[in-house]
Design a protein around this motif. Structure first.
Motif, PDB file in Angstrom:
ATOM      1  N   ILE A 154      73.188  34.548  70.876  1.00 51.19           N
ATOM      2  CA  ILE A 154      73.878  35.715  70.328  1.00 51.19           C
ATOM      3  C   ILE A 154      74.757  36.365  71.395  1.00 51.19           C
ATOM      4  CG2 ILE A 154      73.518  38.062  69.450  1.00 51.19           C
ATOM      5  CD1 ILE A 154      70.883  36.952  68.199  1.00 51.19           C
ATOM      6  N   SER A 155      74.220  36.487  72.610  1.00 53.83           N
ATOM      7  CA  SER A 155      74.954  37.130  73.703  1.00 53.83           C
ATOM      8  C   SER A 155      76.178  36.328  74.096  1.00 53.83           C
ATOM      9  CB  SER A 155      74.029  37.316  74.908  1.00 53.83           C
ATOM     10  OG  SER A 155      72.939  38.142  74.580  1.00 53.83           O
ATOM     11  N   ALA A 156      76.023  35.012  74.141  1.00 53.94           N
ATOM     12  CA  ALA A 156      77.154  34.160  74.496  1.00 53.94           C
ATOM     13  C   ALA A 156      78.241  34.241  73.435  1.00 53.94           C
ATOM     14  CB  ALA A 156      76.681  32.716  74.672  1.00 53.94           C
ATOM     15  N   ALA A 157      77.854  34.258  72.175  1.00 56.12           N
ATOM     16  CA  ALA A 157      78.826  34.370  71.093  1.00 56.12           C
ATOM     17  C   ALA A 157      79.575  35.695  71.183  1.00 56.12           C
ATOM     18  CB  ALA A 157      78.128  34.246  69.742  1.00 56.12           C
ATOM     19  N   TYR A 158      78.851  36.756  71.468  1.00 50.66           N
ATOM     20  CA  TYR A 158      79.495  38.057  71.576  1.00 50.66           C
ATOM     21  C   TYR A 158      80.402  38.129  72.801  1.00 50.66           C
ATOM     22  CZ  TYR A 158      80.179  43.074  71.975  1.00 50.66           C
ATOM     23  OH  TYR A 158      80.745  44.316  72.089  1.00 50.66           O
ATOM     24  N   ALA A 159      79.994  37.511  73.894  1.00 49.85           N
ATOM     25  CA  ALA A 159      80.809  37.524  75.105  1.00 49.85           C
ATOM     26  C   ALA A 159      82.170  36.891  74.843  1.00 49.85           C
ATOM     27  CB  ALA A 159      80.088  36.774  76.225  1.00 49.85           C
ATOM     28  N   LEU A 160      82.183  35.855  74.044  1.00 41.95           N
ATOM     29  CA  LEU A 160      83.456  35.179  73.749  1.00 41.95           C
ATOM     30  C   LEU A 160      84.287  35.997  72.760  1.00 41.95           C
ATOM     31  CD1 LEU A 160      84.022  31.402  73.301  1.00 41.95           C
ATOM     32  CD2 LEU A 160      85.067  32.992  71.693  1.00 41.95           C
ATOM     33  N   LEU A 161      83.663  36.445  71.657  1.00 46.90           N
ATOM     34  CA  LEU A 161      84.427  37.115  70.611  1.00 46.90           C
ATOM     35  C   LEU A 161      84.788  38.558  70.954  1.00 46.90           C
ATOM     36  CD1 LEU A 161      82.660  35.810  67.375  1.00 46.90           C
ATOM     37  CD2 LEU A 161      84.694  34.923  68.526  1.00 46.90           C
ATOM     38  N   SER A 162      84.086  39.181  71.897  1.00 46.03           N
ATOM     39  CA  SER A 162      84.414  40.550  72.272  1.00 46.03           C
ATOM     40  C   SER A 162      85.573  40.610  73.259  1.00 46.03           C
ATOM     41  CB  SER A 162      83.192  41.243  72.880  1.00 46.03           C
ATOM     42  OG  SER A 162      82.798  40.585  74.079  1.00 46.03           O
ATOM     43  N   ASP A 163      85.927  39.476  73.832  1.00 50.60           N
ATOM     44  CA  ASP A 163      87.073  39.395  74.753  1.00 50.60           C
ATOM     45  C   ASP A 163      88.292  38.957  73.942  1.00 50.60           C
ATOM     46  OD1 ASP A 163      89.054  38.411  76.561  1.00 50.60           O
ATOM     47  OD2 ASP A 163      87.522  38.263  78.118  1.00 50.60           O
ATOM     48  N   PRO A 164      89.292  39.848  73.753  1.00 49.68           N
ATOM     49  CA  PRO A 164      90.437  39.501  72.899  1.00 49.68           C
ATOM     50  C   PRO A 164      91.154  38.218  73.329  1.00 49.68           C
ATOM     51  CG  PRO A 164      90.472  41.834  73.457  1.00 49.68           C
ATOM     52  CD  PRO A 164      89.405  41.204  74.307  1.00 49.68           C
ATOM     53  N   VAL A 165      91.270  37.994  74.646  1.00 46.80           N
ATOM     54  CA  VAL A 165      91.965  36.800  75.129  1.00 46.80           C
ATOM     55  C   VAL A 165      91.158  35.550  74.808  1.00 46.80           C
ATOM     56  CG1 VAL A 165      92.849  35.618  77.172  1.00 46.80           C
ATOM     57  CG2 VAL A 165      93.136  38.097  76.937  1.00 46.80           C
ATOM     58  N   LYS A 166      89.868  35.581  75.119  1.00 46.60           N
ATOM     59  CA  LYS A 166      89.019  34.416  74.842  1.00 46.60           C
ATOM     60  C   LYS A 166      88.931  34.143  73.344  1.00 46.60           C
ATOM     61  CE  LYS A 166      86.017  34.946  78.895  1.00 46.60           C
ATOM     62  NZ  LYS A 166      84.637  35.211  79.347  1.00 46.60           N
ATOM     63  N   ARG A 167      88.833  35.227  72.555  1.00 40.53           N
ATOM     64  CA  ARG A 167      88.746  35.042  71.105  1.00 40.53           C
ATOM     65  C   ARG A 167      90.008  34.389  70.564  1.00 40.53           C
ATOM     66  NH1 ARG A 167      87.938  39.890  66.553  1.00 40.53           N
ATOM     67  NH2 ARG A 167      87.944  38.501  64.719  1.00 40.53           N
ATOM     68  N   ALA A 168      91.165  34.846  71.052  1.00 42.08           N
ATOM     69  CA  ALA A 168      92.434  34.263  70.598  1.00 42.08           C
ATOM     70  C   ALA A 168      92.529  32.793  71.003  1.00 42.08           C
ATOM     71  CB  ALA A 168      93.605  35.055  71.164  1.00 42.08           C
ATOM     72  N   ARG A 169      92.120  32.469  72.194  1.00 39.54           N
ATOM     73  CA  ARG A 169      92.173  31.076  72.648  1.00 39.54           C
ATOM     74  C   ARG A 169      91.211  30.193  71.851  1.00 39.54           C
ATOM     75  NH1 ARG A 169      91.599  29.699  78.557  1.00 39.54           N
ATOM     76  NH2 ARG A 169      92.899  27.953  77.873  1.00 39.54           N
ATOM     77  N   TYR A 170      90.041  30.756  71.509  1.00 41.77           N
ATOM     78  CA  TYR A 170      89.091  29.991  70.684  1.00 41.77           C
ATOM     79  C   TYR A 170      89.662  29.754  69.296  1.00 41.77           C
ATOM     80  CZ  TYR A 170      85.001  28.771  67.938  1.00 41.77           C
ATOM     81  OH  TYR A 170      84.123  28.131  67.084  1.00 41.77           O
ATOM     82  N   ASP A 171      90.289  30.793  68.722  1.00 46.03           N
ATOM     83  CA  ASP A 171      90.878  30.654  67.390  1.00 46.03           C
ATOM     84  C   ASP A 171      92.003  29.625  67.381  1.00 46.03           C
ATOM     85  OD1 ASP A 171      89.119  32.553  66.492  1.00 46.03           O
ATOM     86  OD2 ASP A 171      90.565  34.216  66.455  1.00 46.03           O
ATOM     87  N   ARG A 172      92.714  29.484  68.522  1.00 42.57           N
ATOM     88  CA  ARG A 172      93.797  28.497  68.612  1.00 42.57           C
ATOM     89  C   ARG A 172      93.276  27.109  68.974  1.00 42.57           C
ATOM     90  NH1 ARG A 172      96.451  32.870  71.372  1.00 42.57           N
ATOM     91  NH2 ARG A 172      95.970  31.867  73.384  1.00 42.57           N
TER      92      ARG A 172
END
Length: 315
Positions: free
Chosen positions: A48-66
């Motif tokens: 859960i913490s790792a998932a939140y760490a990625l999605l709470s960071d706008p840059v990381k979330r955008a890169r994951y979505d791409r």
């Protein structure tokens, strides 16, 4: 690692606030310090913490979505063997480094996120180097009792059954007001990790009285008197919250005349002094009408009539 949106139970269209709420809800359910002894909680909390760490960071979330990084934050660029251009495998900086120990989280996120989980308390062991279980004061438990007006005014007791099955007598102090809350220290739920228990909060509901009304520490009551008592004066018995007392009605008393009985109200819990009782008189004619009184008034009114409405400004 699984898709972080799936782990947190959110969608790609959800806001950052939605993601934070989902994380906090899941963290409270699965944090190993909050739920010790539950198998799998530690690994679930890391996920859960790792998932939140990625999605709470706008840059990381955008890169994951791409599709530029995977669910663990690792680069997907070809030619680097799953490593970043700098030759080092990326890590999701969840509390404890994603796959690391969850109790290192305060170093990455500060104490605020953990403070929310413990109702405004700091992370267990923060600043003290402790590694023991969580410490949190026990939860307060609310109870309700109903007492008659006079018992609330004079003080009484009520027995309640606590959530642990124990029964105790609660002292209702003299002068207790409607919806007043009484706090019983240490009678709530047990605390975590040896922390103090919560309290029992007892709300007292006071039943209305058919004759008395209360205004702060003062008691008000309307008392009927006869015509002869009003005209000639008399000594009558008047009820008070502490029992009946003898009261002198002055000659010539009218409906609405008010007598003050000092110290016959209820005790103030702040000053410990009793208020007063105010007795409002109400003149009541005989029912049915008395024939002799009617004849007397007919004769009397011919020479002694008086205008009460003009004097009151109603004409």
């Amino acid at each position: 690692m699984r898709d972080p949106y799936t782990v947190l139970g959110v969608t790609k269209g959800d806001s950052a606030d939605d993601i934070k709420k989902a994380y906090r809800r899941l963290a409270k359910q699965h944090h190993p310090d909050l739920k010790p002894g539950h198998p799998g909680n530690e690994e679930r909390f890391k996920e859960i913490s790792a998932a939140y760490a990625l999605l709470s960071d706008p840059v990381k979330r955008a890169r994951y979505d791409r599709g530029e990084v995977d669910a663990s934050g690792n680069e997907r660029h070809a030619g680097f063997g799953g490593r970043s251009a700098h030759g080092a495998r990326s890590r999701a900086h969840a509390p404890g480094g994603g796959a690391g120990a969850a109790d290192e989280g305060a170093g990455a996120w500060g104490d605020d996120w953990f403070s929310d989980l413990f109702g405004g308390r700091k992370r267990p062991g923060a600043g003290a180097g402790a590694s023991g279980g969580a410490k949190a004061r026990g939860t307060d438990i609310a109870y309700s009792v109903t007492v008659p007006f006079l018992e609330a005014a004079n003080g009484t007791k009520r027995r309640i059954s606590l959530s642990n099955g124990k029964s105790i007598d609660v002292a209702i102090p003299p002068g207790t007001e409607n919806e007043q809350k009484l706090r019983l220290k240490g009678q709530g739920l047990n605390g975590l990790g040896g922390a103090p228990a919560g309290d029992a909060i007892v709300e007292v509901h006071v039943e209305p009285h058919p004759h008395f009304t209360r205004q702060d520490g003062d008691i008000h009551v309307e008392v009927p008197i006869t015509l002869n008592e009003a005209v000639l004066g008399a000594t009558i018995r008047v009820p008070t919250v502490s029992g009946p007392v003898a009261v002198k009605v002055p000659p010539g008393s009218n409906t609405g005349s008010t007598l003050r009985l000092r110290g016959k109200g209820v005790v103030s819990q702040k000053t410990k002094a009793a208020g007063d009782q105010y007795v409002k008189l109400k003149v009541v004619l005989p029912d049915p009408p008395d024939a002799e009184l009617v004849q007397f008034m007919e004769k009397w009114s011919k020479t002694r009539s008086y205008d009460v409405r003009r004097k009151a400004g109603l004409e």
